[in-house]
Design an enzyme around this catalytic site. Structure first.
Site, short mmCIF file in Angstrom:
data_model
loop_
_atom_site.label_atom_id
_atom_site.label_comp_id
_atom_site.label_asym_id
_atom_site.label_seq_id
_atom_site.Cartn_x
_atom_site.Cartn_y
_atom_site.Cartn_z
CD GLU A 135 2.25 16.40 9.29
OE1 GLU A 135 2.75 16.04 10.38
OE2 GLU A 135 2.78 17.25 8.55
CE1 TYR A 171 9.85 11.82 6.61
CE2 TYR A 171 9.95 14.18 6.25
CZ TYR A 171 9.22 13.04 6.45
OH TYR A 171 7.85 13.10 6.48
CG ASP A 221 6.93 15.37 4.01
OD1 ASP A 221 6.90 16.60 4.22
OD2 ASP A 221 7.00 14.52 4.90
CG ASP A 244 5.94 19.95 6.36
OD1 ASP A 244 5.69 19.27 5.35
OD2 ASP A 244 6.82 19.64 7.18
#
Ligand SMILES: *[C@@H]1O[C@H](CO)[C@@H](O)[C@H](O)[C@H]1NC(C)=O
Ligand SMILES: *[C@@H]1O[C@H](CO)[C@@H](O)[C@H](O)[C@H]1NC(C)=O
Length: 503
Positions: A469, A229, A74, A77
């Site tokens: 990120e 999440y 996603d 990572d």
């Protein structure tokens, strides 16, 4: 008379040309789609263009006797979180459905390939329904303790599932939306695949709606998914979102009735200033409003009323609550990976503007009235800001423009490629890579990163995950925005926007 009009048009063009061609939206569009190749998990195809990546995570699903190979990591990572992955697919599909007509055949093809990489995997996540639905692969804590290329991963690849009758309305609702939206995107190009997607969307919604509750109400799932999440906003918005996409995909009145019956109890008229992987309310209202624009369906008109309130909130001069902007003009909501908000909300602005145009309407906010182009300019301003028109002249899309961050919070991009460095870089060894002041050896072309703070400041550096990120759900709606502005250069008028930091 004729000549004077002609000459004034020429003058106008000369004055405006420099701003209208300041960005190469075609280049940015192609790159925004290419990015998804860098996030691929599983077996990579021969025509993989981001060649510094290799196969990874080839045993995913083994612990549950399932095939969960493929899909997308996603962000920076190596976890596969199915909830934001499904939202990514929904937005790649919506980009193709609403803006595919503005793309070159090659870009549309690549958009659909990126979408299919997601939906092929999502089909695996619902392949054991009605008994169970797969939630995630990988353990976030051990993964985050390492700085490893996906190709070297030796952390646990535990797959997690919600078993019937435990609820997973948020996850299943979002997967429904993704599969239903993708069924529309593929309808013309691959009707057989489109039908498979729709059949699975129907099956998934059945689970979502008949076992109501959040996928994290189960302690084991909660431990795996949170705090990354968790569905903070609850599961009701995803039920409406799934139903809204099924209504669009099937035209069935049962979904219309579902939207009417559950609008209030599922709070479609609260918390509607948001749109992202967690909160779908802004998107639901704009999507359902589309049908009100197209067919004037009165029973769902309240969705359009709420969408209108969201649209008015973008304009500081309109009455009521407002969005916030940085001094440099960036639409800003507090939180990490901030540009996810900017991009997703700008997507809604543009979609709504096009719906207004198609039905020859304007946006009414109290006594004020805005033309569709006012909404488009605001969305374009956000796109331009991200591409480099900002106080520090920084492009927040990696590999685009002459100045973009050279160190991003991304394990694969920051580590040498398996091609040049085949020896594994172990878990802890990777932290030397992380701490290195060197630029990333691999350019994750097209990635849009978290971006600056509310004062337009950006410190940068690989260590600052919030700023640097990339995530798949920032890029997915950006694809649609870029396609539109590539094909429709609208005139810039920076004087038209008045920004103030607080409101
Ligand atoms: C950004 O670019 C503009 C136009 O080229 C220039 O005037 C300005 O000084 C630049 N700002 C920074 C912070 O580099
Ligand atoms: C990341 O950068 C922001 C400014 O954009 C700053 O407020 C924050 O403290 C930084 N975080 C880290 C972990 O360096």
């Amino acid at each position: 008379m004729k000549t004077s009009i002609c000459s004034s048009i020429v003058v106008l063009l000369l004055v405006l040309l420099p701003t209208t061609i300041s960005h190469n939206y075609a280049d940015a569009l192609t790159k925004s789609i290419l990015f998804f190749e860098g996030q691929r998990s599983g077996y990579l195809p021969r025509n993989q263009r981001m060649t510094w990546r290799r196969n990874s995570a080839l045993n995913d699903g083994k612990n549950l006797n399932a095939d969960l190979v493929g899909g997308y990591y996603d962000a920076g990572d190596n976890i596969k979180f199915h909830f934001p992955m499904a939202f990514t697919a929904t937005m790649l599909a919506w980009s193709a459905v609403d803006f595919g007509s503005y793309m070159s055949p090659a870009d549309l093809r690549d958009n659909l390939i990126a979408l299919r990489w997601g939906t092929d995997y999502l089909l695996k996540t619902v392949s054991q329904l009605p008994n169970r639905i797969f939630v995630q692969v990988g353990e976030a804590t051990p993964d985050h303790q390492c700085w490893e290329r996906p190709e070297d991963m030796d952390t646990p690849r535990t797959a997690y599932a919600v078993e019937a009758p435990s609820p997973a309305s948020d996850l299943a609702g979002e997967i429904t939306a993704a599969l239903a939206a993708a069924s529309i995107a593929f309808k013309r190009f691959d009707p057989i695949y489109s039908k498979i997607l729709l059949d699975n969307a129907l099956k998934t919604f059945e689970y979502a709606d008949s076992h109501r509750g959040s996928y994290t109400s189960n302690p084991a799932t909660k431990l795996a998914v949170c705090p990354f999440y968790c569905s903070v906003n609850g599961y009701e918005d995803e039920l409406l979102w799934g139903a809204a996409w099924l209504r669009r995909a099937t035209g069935k009145d049962s979904y219309l009735k579902y939207l009417v019956d559950n609008r209030q109890s599922f709070s479609a008229d609260s918390n509607y200033f948001e749109f992202g992987w967690d909160n779908k309310v802004g998107g639901v209202n704009v999507l359902v409003a589309k049908e009100v624009f197209e067919k004037d369906v009165a029973v769902i008109a309240p969705y359009k009323d709420t969408a209108e309130k969201l649209m008015c909130s973008f304009f500081l001069e309109s009455p009521g609550a407002h969005m916030s902007y940085s001094p440099g003009g960036l639409l800003y909501k507090p939180g990490s990976s901030q540009l996810q908000n900017t991009v997703a909300l700008s997507f809604l602005l543009l979609t709504y503007a096009n719906d207004l145009s198609k039905s020859s309407q304007q946006l009414h906010c109290g006594s004020l009235m805005f033309q569709p182009d006012s909404l488009r300019r605001l969305a374009k301003r956000q796109v331009d800001y991200i591409l480099g028109d900002n106080p520090i002249n920084m492009s927040y899309m990696i590999g685009y423009g002459y100045r973009y961050p050279r160190q991003i919070h991304h394990r694969g991009a920051s580590s040498p490629s398996v091609m040049t460095h085949p020896t594994a870089i172990k878990c802890l060894e990777g932290w030397n890579v992380f701490a290195s002041p060197n630029p990333d050896p691999n350019i994750l072309v097209g990635a849009v990163i978290g971006g600056p703070d509310i004062d337009d400041k950006f410190i940068g550096g690989r260590t600052n995950a919030s700023e640097t990120e990339p995530t798949t759900y920032i890029n997915a709606p950006f694809v649609g925005l870029l396609a539109y502005f590539k094909a429709n250069p609208i005139l810039d008028d920076s004087a038209f926007l008045r920004f103030s930091k607080k409101n």
